[in-house]
Scaffold this motif. Structure first.
Motif, short mmCIF file in Angstrom:
data_model
loop_
_atom_site.label_atom_id
_atom_site.label_comp_id
_atom_site.label_asym_id
_atom_site.label_seq_id
_atom_site.Cartn_x
_atom_site.Cartn_y
_atom_site.Cartn_z
N ARG A 1 0.82 -1.24 -0.05
CA ARG A 1 0.00 0.13 -0.12
C ARG A 1 0.83 1.31 0.04
O ARG A 1 0.73 2.01 -0.89
N THR B 1 2.99 1.44 -3.17
CA THR B 1 2.02 2.15 -4.29
C THR B 1 1.29 3.32 -4.20
O THR B 1 0.80 3.84 -5.20
N ARG B 2 1.39 3.59 -3.08
CA ARG B 2 0.67 4.89 -2.47
C ARG B 2 -0.88 4.83 -2.91
O ARG B 2 -1.42 5.94 -3.17
N SER B 3 -1.15 3.65 -2.67
CA SER B 3 -2.77 3.41 -2.89
C SER B 3 -3.44 2.82 -1.94
O SER B 3 -3.24 1.82 -1.23
N SER C 1 -7.43 2.31 -0.10
CA SER C 1 -8.88 2.29 -0.51
C SER C 1 -9.89 2.79 0.87
O SER C 1 -10.75 3.16 0.40
N ALA D 1 -5.90 7.00 3.31
CA ALA D 1 -5.50 8.04 2.18
C ALA D 1 -5.12 9.20 2.69
O ALA D 1 -4.14 9.84 2.45
N VAL E 1 -2.29 11.32 0.48
CA VAL E 1 -2.61 10.84 -1.01
C VAL E 1 -4.00 10.73 -1.34
O VAL E 1 -4.75 10.47 -0.33
N ALA F 1 -7.68 5.82 -3.62
CA ALA F 1 -7.54 4.99 -4.73
C ALA F 1 -8.90 4.38 -5.12
O ALA F 1 -9.46 3.97 -4.25
N SER F 2 -8.92 4.36 -6.47
CA SER F 2 -10.31 3.82 -6.94
C SER F 2 -10.08 2.13 -7.10
O SER F 2 -11.16 1.53 -7.04
N GLU G 1 -7.40 -0.86 -5.81
CA GLU G 1 -6.14 -1.37 -5.07
C GLU G 1 -5.07 -1.82 -6.12
O GLU G 1 -5.37 -2.57 -7.31
N ALA G 2 -3.82 -1.53 -5.62
CA ALA G 2 -2.76 -2.31 -6.36
C ALA G 2 -2.88 -3.91 -6.37
O ALA G 2 -3.33 -4.52 -5.63
#
Length: 148
Positions: free
Chosen positions: A33, A36-38, A40, A45, A50, A53-54, A56-57
């Protein structure tokens, strides 16, 4: 107590090994997480500074899938394994079955994270086979007539 339940050390080792595996999966998910800076969850976030995220990685999704699979399968194994121990399983038999199960779950996790089929299915089914073998042993032990 150990003499009453000779297989208890094997159960304890399997339990610790599975705890470590699931903990490593969690830590890998957290690292993925952040890498990837993602995130949910809105609060995550915001905390990381950041945008939400729409999607997730991929590795985060795979870790989630491993977790779901563990939540579905590990409790059944642990219940069977504990029953087997409490019924008086030998250390050799339980140790072998539990070690094989743990090894298969580690392998299953590794190939799941890498997206490798048919290995994921093979290792999963191997774990199910071990659980079936334990269940058969439990039934055999219950069918043995013991003197009162």
């Amino acid at each position: 107590m150990m003499s009453e339940y000779p297989a208890l050390p094997a159960f304890s080792l399997a339990l610790v090994a599975l705890f470590l595996k699931t903990t490593m999966t969690s830590l890998l998910q957290v690292a993925a997480r952040f890498r990837t800076r993602s995130f949910s969850a809105p609060e995550d976030a915001k905390w990381a500074g950041v945008p939400l995220a729409s999607v997730e990685a991929n590795l985060v999704q795979r870790c989630n899938s491993v977790w779901r699979n563990d939540v579905e399968n590990l409790p059944l194994f642990l219940a069977l394994a504990l029953s087997y121990v409490l019924l008086g399983a030998t250390l050799a038999s339980a140790g072998t079955l539990f070690a094989v199960y743990v090894a298969l779950r580690y392998l299953h996790t590794a190939v799941y994270l890498r997206g490798l089929q048919p290995w994921r299915a093979i290792f999963y089914l191997g774990g199910i086979a071990v659980c079936c073998a334990i269940a058969v042993q439990i039934i055999r032990m219950l069918l043995v007539v013991r003197p009162v």
